[in-house]
Design an enzyme around this catalytic site. Structure first.
Site, PDB file in Angstrom:
ATOM      1  N   ASP A  51      73.955  98.608  40.247  1.00 51.40           N
ATOM      2  CA  ASP A  51      73.413  98.799  38.557  1.00 51.40           C
ATOM      3  C   ASP A  51      72.639 100.347  39.242  1.00 51.40           C
ATOM      4  O   ASP A  51      72.435 100.025  39.528  1.00 51.40           O
ATOM      5  CB  ASP A  51      72.648  97.766  37.483  1.00 51.40           C
ATOM      6  CG  ASP A  51      72.932  98.730  35.885  1.00 51.40           C
ATOM      7  OD1 ASP A  51      73.384  97.367  34.872  1.00 51.40           O
ATOM      8  OD2 ASP A  51      72.850  99.297  35.944  1.00 51.40           O
ATOM      9  N   ALA A  91      80.171  99.512  33.682  1.00 48.63           N
ATOM     10  CA  ALA A  91      79.274 100.244  33.904  1.00 48.63           C
ATOM     11  C   ALA A  91      79.718 101.754  33.427  1.00 48.63           C
ATOM     12  O   ALA A  91      80.848 102.518  34.045  1.00 48.63           O
ATOM     13  CB  ALA A  91      78.368 100.939  35.432  1.00 48.63           C
ATOM     14  N   ASN A 149      79.881 110.623  35.133  1.00 53.18           N
ATOM     15  CA  ASN A 149      79.678 109.356  35.051  1.00 53.18           C
ATOM     16  C   ASN A 149      80.584 108.224  34.874  1.00 53.18           C
ATOM     17  O   ASN A 149      81.343 107.328  35.329  1.00 53.18           O
ATOM     18  CB  ASN A 149      78.752 109.109  34.711  1.00 53.18           C
ATOM     19  CG  ASN A 149      77.756 108.073  34.415  1.00 53.18           C
ATOM     20  OD1 ASN A 149      77.774 107.391  35.103  1.00 53.18           O
ATOM     21  ND2 ASN A 149      78.114 106.251  33.109  1.00 53.18           N
ATOM     22  N   SER A 157      87.303 100.585  25.370  1.00 57.24           N
ATOM     23  CA  SER A 157      87.138 100.406  23.658  1.00 57.24           C
ATOM     24  C   SER A 157      87.737 100.886  23.045  1.00 57.24           C
ATOM     25  O   SER A 157      88.630 101.810  22.558  1.00 57.24           O
ATOM     26  CB  SER A 157      85.925 102.052  23.970  1.00 57.24           C
ATOM     27  OG  SER A 157      85.314 101.622  22.902  1.00 57.24           O
ATOM     28  N   TYR A 179      83.048 109.977  25.124  1.00 55.67           N
ATOM     29  CA  TYR A 179      83.336 108.784  25.510  1.00 55.67           C
ATOM     30  C   TYR A 179      84.704 108.159  25.405  1.00 55.67           C
ATOM     31  O   TYR A 179      85.342 107.505  26.122  1.00 55.67           O
ATOM     32  CB  TYR A 179      81.976 107.517  24.255  1.00 55.67           C
ATOM     33  CG  TYR A 179      83.144 106.739  24.713  1.00 55.67           C
ATOM     34  CD1 TYR A 179      82.242 105.957  25.748  1.00 55.67           C
ATOM     35  CD2 TYR A 179      83.251 105.487  23.611  1.00 55.67           C
ATOM     36  CE1 TYR A 179      81.716 104.442  26.078  1.00 55.67           C
ATOM     37  CE2 TYR A 179      83.163 104.412  24.184  1.00 55.67           C
ATOM     38  CZ  TYR A 179      82.442 103.567  24.883  1.00 55.67           C
ATOM     39  OH  TYR A 179      82.985 102.169  25.262  1.00 55.67           O
ATOM     40  N   LYS A 231      87.174 106.647  28.861  1.00 55.14           N
ATOM     41  CA  LYS A 231      87.688 105.716  28.444  1.00 55.14           C
ATOM     42  C   LYS A 231      88.814 105.372  28.670  1.00 55.14           C
ATOM     43  O   LYS A 231      89.570 104.629  29.520  1.00 55.14           O
ATOM     44  CB  LYS A 231      87.241 104.431  27.513  1.00 55.14           C
ATOM     45  CG  LYS A 231      86.051 104.289  27.392  1.00 55.14           C
ATOM     46  CD  LYS A 231      85.750 102.827  28.547  1.00 55.14           C
ATOM     47  CE  LYS A 231      83.574 102.859  28.866  1.00 55.14           C
ATOM     48  NZ  LYS A 231      83.697 102.279  30.254  1.00 55.14           N
ATOM     49  N   ILE A 249      71.795 106.359   6.971  1.00 62.62           N
ATOM     50  CA  ILE A 249      73.244 105.914   7.285  1.00 62.62           C
ATOM     51  C   ILE A 249      74.090 107.219   6.992  1.00 62.62           C
ATOM     52  O   ILE A 249      73.748 107.741   6.843  1.00 62.62           O
ATOM     53  CB  ILE A 249      73.788 105.214   5.743  1.00 62.62           C
ATOM     54  CG1 ILE A 249      73.436 103.950   5.527  1.00 62.62           C
ATOM     55  CG2 ILE A 249      75.417 104.845   5.715  1.00 62.62           C
ATOM     56  CD1 ILE A 249      73.172 102.954   4.362  1.00 62.62           C
TER      57      ILE A 249
HETATM   58  N1  UFG Z   1      75.043 103.887  11.535  1.00 58.73           N
HETATM   59  C1  UFG Z   1      74.867 103.887  10.792  1.00 58.73           C
HETATM   60  N2  UFG Z   1      73.445 104.417  11.358  1.00 58.73           N
HETATM   61  C2  UFG Z   1      73.151 104.609  12.395  1.00 58.73           C
HETATM   62  C3  UFG Z   1      73.515 104.076  13.152  1.00 58.73           C
HETATM   63  C4  UFG Z   1      75.038 102.991  13.177  1.00 58.73           C
HETATM   64  O1  UFG Z   1      74.895 104.135   9.415  1.00 58.73           O
HETATM   65  O2  UFG Z   1      71.502 104.368  12.619  1.00 58.73           O
HETATM   66  C5  UFG Z   1      76.968 103.674  11.081  1.00 58.73           C
HETATM   67  C6  UFG Z   1      77.795 104.450  12.495  1.00 58.73           C
HETATM   68  O3  UFG Z   1      77.569 105.912  11.636  1.00 58.73           O
HETATM   69  C7  UFG Z   1      79.444 103.626  12.206  1.00 58.73           C
HETATM   70  C8  UFG Z   1      78.720 102.084  12.459  1.00 58.73           C
HETATM   71  O4  UFG Z   1      76.992 102.223  11.888  1.00 58.73           O
HETATM   72  O5  UFG Z   1      80.111 104.207  11.029  1.00 58.73           O
HETATM   73  C9  UFG Z   1      78.370 101.763  13.544  1.00 58.73           C
HETATM   74  O6  UFG Z   1      77.701 102.152  15.129  1.00 58.73           O
HETATM   75  P1  UFG Z   1      77.020 101.935  16.171  1.00 58.73           P
HETATM   76  O7  UFG Z   1      76.487 103.519  16.585  1.00 58.73           O
HETATM   77  O8  UFG Z   1      76.355 100.527  16.436  1.00 58.73           O
HETATM   78  O9  UFG Z   1      78.505 101.638  17.405  1.00 58.73           O
HETATM   79  P2  UFG Z   1      80.181 102.220  17.253  1.00 58.73           P
HETATM   80  O10 UFG Z   1      80.935 102.067  16.633  1.00 58.73           O
HETATM   81  O11 UFG Z   1      79.710 103.512  16.936  1.00 58.73           O
HETATM   82  O12 UFG Z   1      79.910 102.123  18.458  1.00 58.73           O
HETATM   83  C10 UFG Z   1      80.067 100.927  18.669  1.00 58.73           C
HETATM   84  C11 UFG Z   1      79.855 101.618  20.740  1.00 58.73           C
HETATM   85  C12 UFG Z   1      81.185 101.687  21.174  1.00 58.73           C
HETATM   86  C13 UFG Z   1      82.123 101.447  21.238  1.00 58.73           C
HETATM   87  C14 UFG Z   1      82.566 101.408  19.790  1.00 58.73           C
HETATM   88  C15 UFG Z   1      83.801  99.992  19.035  1.00 58.73           C
HETATM   89  O13 UFG Z   1      78.246 102.366  21.271  1.00 58.73           O
HETATM   90  O14 UFG Z   1      80.504 101.992  23.006  1.00 58.73           O
HETATM   91  O15 UFG Z   1      80.783 100.535  19.139  1.00 58.73           O
HETATM   92  O16 UFG Z   1      83.043 100.753  18.088  1.00 58.73           O
HETATM   93  F1  UFG Z   1      83.021 102.586  21.520  1.00 58.73           F
END
Ligand code: UFG
Length: 360
Positions: free
Chosen positions: A31, A88, A106, A140, A164, A168, A230
């Protein structure tokens, strides 16, 4: 099994390392500690941690062959790695849109270097059937983009909408090509949204910076953050906010241990599926719970669990966010007789809350 875990000091990686140890495997972690936490590996699990990028070919080959200095006097010394769990990667969807090169270099370039090492002629010549070292790859649901239908099965078309997700998918494609050219056996796991923490709060989610919804909502409830934003409430969903399928990180970790059995000759699962004998070599699975939860629903559940109000505002949509992502994990459930332990979102959030308040 002697397993190399790349990114094992990160959130999903560290829970998987724990699951591997419990199952009697011998993990070694590589890591670069950009996102990972050394203490989890060296102080809590007390197993070898090699601090490096996975693109450091010379060092990686030493580790793979059991020749690295850190392995002296351990069970790993002078023994070739038997399988790789490859976590990773950078995993912030939003950041990947702003800085795509960071993600391609990366997540893709470094993975190519790792794959080159585990598929090299020298390695293959030391293994049964001239095979490469088998790999479980963390992919993912972001590879699906905006899905044409939900729940999403492995056959859904993959049209990622963020660098991203694209990074993947590129690695998936490379692995599939190597299945044919280098006898590389692989399991590609497409995760939906990992959530929660170990039930005993020994380890948990600690991203710096934190961008994930559940820890941010909890941090707002317990007063570590002032306000949650949100990202859009005008999506075509029942309450207008995005819906995700959350999977407990411990269930995700256990799924990796199950996946490894596919690489064991004559294991129950290997005999049942026979995939590798059919020369398919690459097995792809979604991992999720098949249930959708919206951003507003997460906020409500956090308020109930913490008995605190979550202050929030609504902003523009975040680029790269599909409105609705729900998994069909039927294939993994059927093939591996997988029974996730924690399928309800309240339990995941409760474990995340216990972890977040552990050291307060
Ligand atoms: N969200 C908000 N406010 C925030 C953070 C997130 O409204 O401050 C919303 C996002 O818009 C999204 C949901 O909450 O609709 C989930 O967001 P996350 O950032 O928690 O997760 P993501 O779905 O964007 O992404 C995560 C991982 C990725 C992975 C993905 C699979 O970060 O690596 O899940 O869905 F690929």
């Amino acid at each position: 099994m002697r397993v190399l875990v790349t990114g094992g000091a990160g959130y999903i990686g560290s829970h998987t390392v724990r699951a591997l140890i419990i199952a009697g495997h011998d993990p070694i972690v590589v890591d670069n500690l950009i996102c990972g936490h050394a203490d989890v590996i060296t102080k809590i699990f007390r197993i070898p941690l090699i601090v490096s990028n996975i693109g450091n070919k010379k060092l990686l080959e030493e580790v793979i062959n059991g020749k690295h200095d850190l392995l002296k006097g351990t069970v790993h010394e002078n023994k070739i790695i038997e399988a790789v769990l490859h976590f990773a990667a950078f995993a912030y969807v939003g950041e990947s849109i702003k800085n795509p090169i960071k993600y391609y270099s990366n997540n893709v370039q470094e993975s190519i270097s790792l794959l080159e090492s585990i598929c090299s002629p020298e390695i293959r010549s030391q293994r049964v059937n001239n095979s490469s070292i088998p790999i479980v790859f963390s992919s993912s649901c972001a590879t699906y983009g905006v899905p044409s239908r939900n729940p999403i099965s492995e056959e859904n078309s993959q049209k990622p909408i963020s660098p991203y997700g694209k990074s993947k998918l590129m690695v998936e494609e490379i692995i599939k090509d190597l299945a044919k050219s280098a006898n590389l056996k692989s399991v590609i796991l497409r995760y939906f949204n990992a959530a929660g923490a170990a039930e005993d709060s020994l380890i948990g989610e600690k991203h710096i910076p934190e961008t994930h919804l559940i820890p941010l909502v909890i941090n707002t409830a317990i007063g570590l953050n002032r306000e949650l934003t949100i990202f859009g409430d005008d999506f075509n969903t029942p309450d207008g906010t995005c819906i995700r399928d959350y999977i407990h990180v411990v269930d995700l970790a256990d799924a990796h241990v199950l996946a490894l059995d596919l690489f064991v000759e004559n294991s129950k699962i290997n005999n049942k599926l026979n995939t590798f004998k059919n020369k398919e070599n690459c097995n792809i699975y979604n991992l999720g719970n098949g249930k959708g939860v919206s951003v507003l629903e997460i906020i409500k559940i956090v308020e109930i669990i913490t008995k605190k109000k979550v202050t929030y505002k609504v902003s523009e949509r975040r680029e790269g966010d599909p409105p609705l992502l729900i998994a069909s994990a039927e294939k993994f459930i059927r093939d591996f007789e997988w029974k996730p332990k924690y399928t309800n979102i309240e339990e995941m959030i409760f474990h995340a809350y216990k972890w977040a308040t552990k050291s307060i």
